[in-house]
Design a protein around this motif. Structure first.
Motif, mmCIF file in Angstrom:
data_model
loop_
_atom_site.group_PDB
_atom_site.id
_atom_site.type_symbol
_atom_site.label_atom_id
_atom_site.label_comp_id
_atom_site.label_asym_id
_atom_site.label_seq_id
_atom_site.Cartn_x
_atom_site.Cartn_y
_atom_site.Cartn_z
ATOM 1 N N PHE A 28 0.847 -1.635 0.536
ATOM 2 C CA PHE A 28 -0.454 0.210 -0.059
ATOM 3 C C PHE A 28 1.021 0.923 0.257
ATOM 4 C CE2 PHE A 28 -2.505 -3.331 2.405
ATOM 5 C CZ PHE A 28 -3.872 -2.840 1.670
ATOM 6 N N TYR A 29 0.502 2.325 -0.893
ATOM 7 C CA TYR A 29 0.771 3.584 0.009
ATOM 8 C C TYR A 29 0.644 4.129 0.931
ATOM 9 C CZ TYR A 29 3.009 8.404 -0.953
ATOM 10 O OH TYR A 29 4.145 9.459 -1.097
ATOM 11 N N VAL A 30 1.142 4.720 1.985
ATOM 12 C CA VAL A 30 0.175 4.638 2.821
ATOM 13 C C VAL A 30 0.720 6.841 3.573
ATOM 14 C CG1 VAL A 30 0.355 4.468 5.933
ATOM 15 C CG2 VAL A 30 1.115 2.269 4.537
ATOM 16 N N ILE A 31 -0.224 6.533 4.544
ATOM 17 C CA ILE A 31 -0.265 8.236 4.402
ATOM 18 C C ILE A 31 -1.098 8.730 5.977
ATOM 19 C CG2 ILE A 31 -1.626 10.769 3.361
ATOM 20 C CD1 ILE A 31 -2.080 9.366 0.867
ATOM 21 N N GLN A 40 -3.646 3.246 1.117
ATOM 22 C CA GLN A 40 -3.958 3.249 -0.820
ATOM 23 C C GLN A 40 -2.939 2.483 -1.195
ATOM 24 O OE1 GLN A 40 -2.715 7.138 -1.906
ATOM 25 N NE2 GLN A 40 -4.993 7.495 -2.657
ATOM 26 N N LYS A 41 -4.804 1.716 -2.478
ATOM 27 C CA LYS A 41 -4.439 0.281 -3.051
ATOM 28 C C LYS A 41 -3.591 1.028 -4.686
ATOM 29 C CE LYS A 41 -5.627 -4.177 -2.332
ATOM 30 N NZ LYS A 41 -6.687 -4.712 -2.669
ATOM 31 N N GLY A 42 -2.857 -0.077 -4.929
ATOM 32 C CA GLY A 42 -2.633 0.056 -6.732
ATOM 33 C C GLY A 42 -1.135 1.694 -6.572
ATOM 34 N N ASP A 54 -10.342 1.992 0.386
ATOM 35 C CA ASP A 54 -9.057 2.067 0.873
ATOM 36 C C ASP A 54 -9.842 2.973 1.984
ATOM 37 O OD1 ASP A 54 -7.529 2.332 -1.594
ATOM 38 O OD2 ASP A 54 -7.323 4.232 -2.006
ATOM 39 N N MET A 55 -10.812 3.125 1.848
ATOM 40 C CA MET A 55 -11.192 3.304 3.753
ATOM 41 C C MET A 55 -11.504 2.727 4.656
ATOM 42 S SD MET A 55 -10.644 6.852 2.786
ATOM 43 C CE MET A 55 -11.845 7.535 4.486
#
Ligand code: I3P
Length: 109
Positions: A28-31, A40-42, A54-55
């Motif tokens: 995942f892209y993590v924030i 966040q995927k992809g 994502d939520m």
């Protein structure tokens, strides 16, 4: 703080062991924003919106604890995240420096 992390779900709420079939590693892209870790995927794009999925993957880190997974040796640079409702995640960072900075940032919240 933002960046790529690979996640494994180890325990669901109340510490119940996550069942087989749902324990695989996923990137995942993590924030980290406020008290929430958004996963966040992809592919990552700076302007990308968080999807409904994502939520659902978002993690509240209020009263959570991050620590190096010293007892987990299958992958390097892995840390645990234990949430207030006793979920347990493993996150693999790209290197030791990123791992330490995620741990520090999460525990500072
Ligand atoms: C899991 C997946 C994980 C593995 C986990 C498996 O299968 O192979 O990589 O964890 O083992 O259950 P699935 O994707 O079907 O959920 P490791 O990489 O840590 O071995 P586990 O059940 O022993 O945690």
């Amino acid at each position: 703080k933002n960046g790529f992390l690979v996640r494994k779900v180890h325990a669901d709420s109340d510490g119940k062991r996550t069942p087989r079939g749902k324990r695989g590693w996923k990137t995942f892209y993590v924030i980290l924003k406020g008290l929430i870790l958004y996963l966040q995927k992809g592919e990552y794009r700076p302007d990308k919106q968080l999807s409904d999925e994502d939520m659902k993957n978002a993690v509240s880190i209020h009263h959570s604890l991050a620590m190096k997974a010293s007892d987990y040796s299958k992958r390097p640079n892995v840390f645990y995240l234990r949430t207030a409702d006793w979920r347990v995640y493993l996150f693999q960072a790209p290197n030791a420096e990123h791992m330490q900075s995620w741990i520090t940032r999460i525990n500072a919240v």
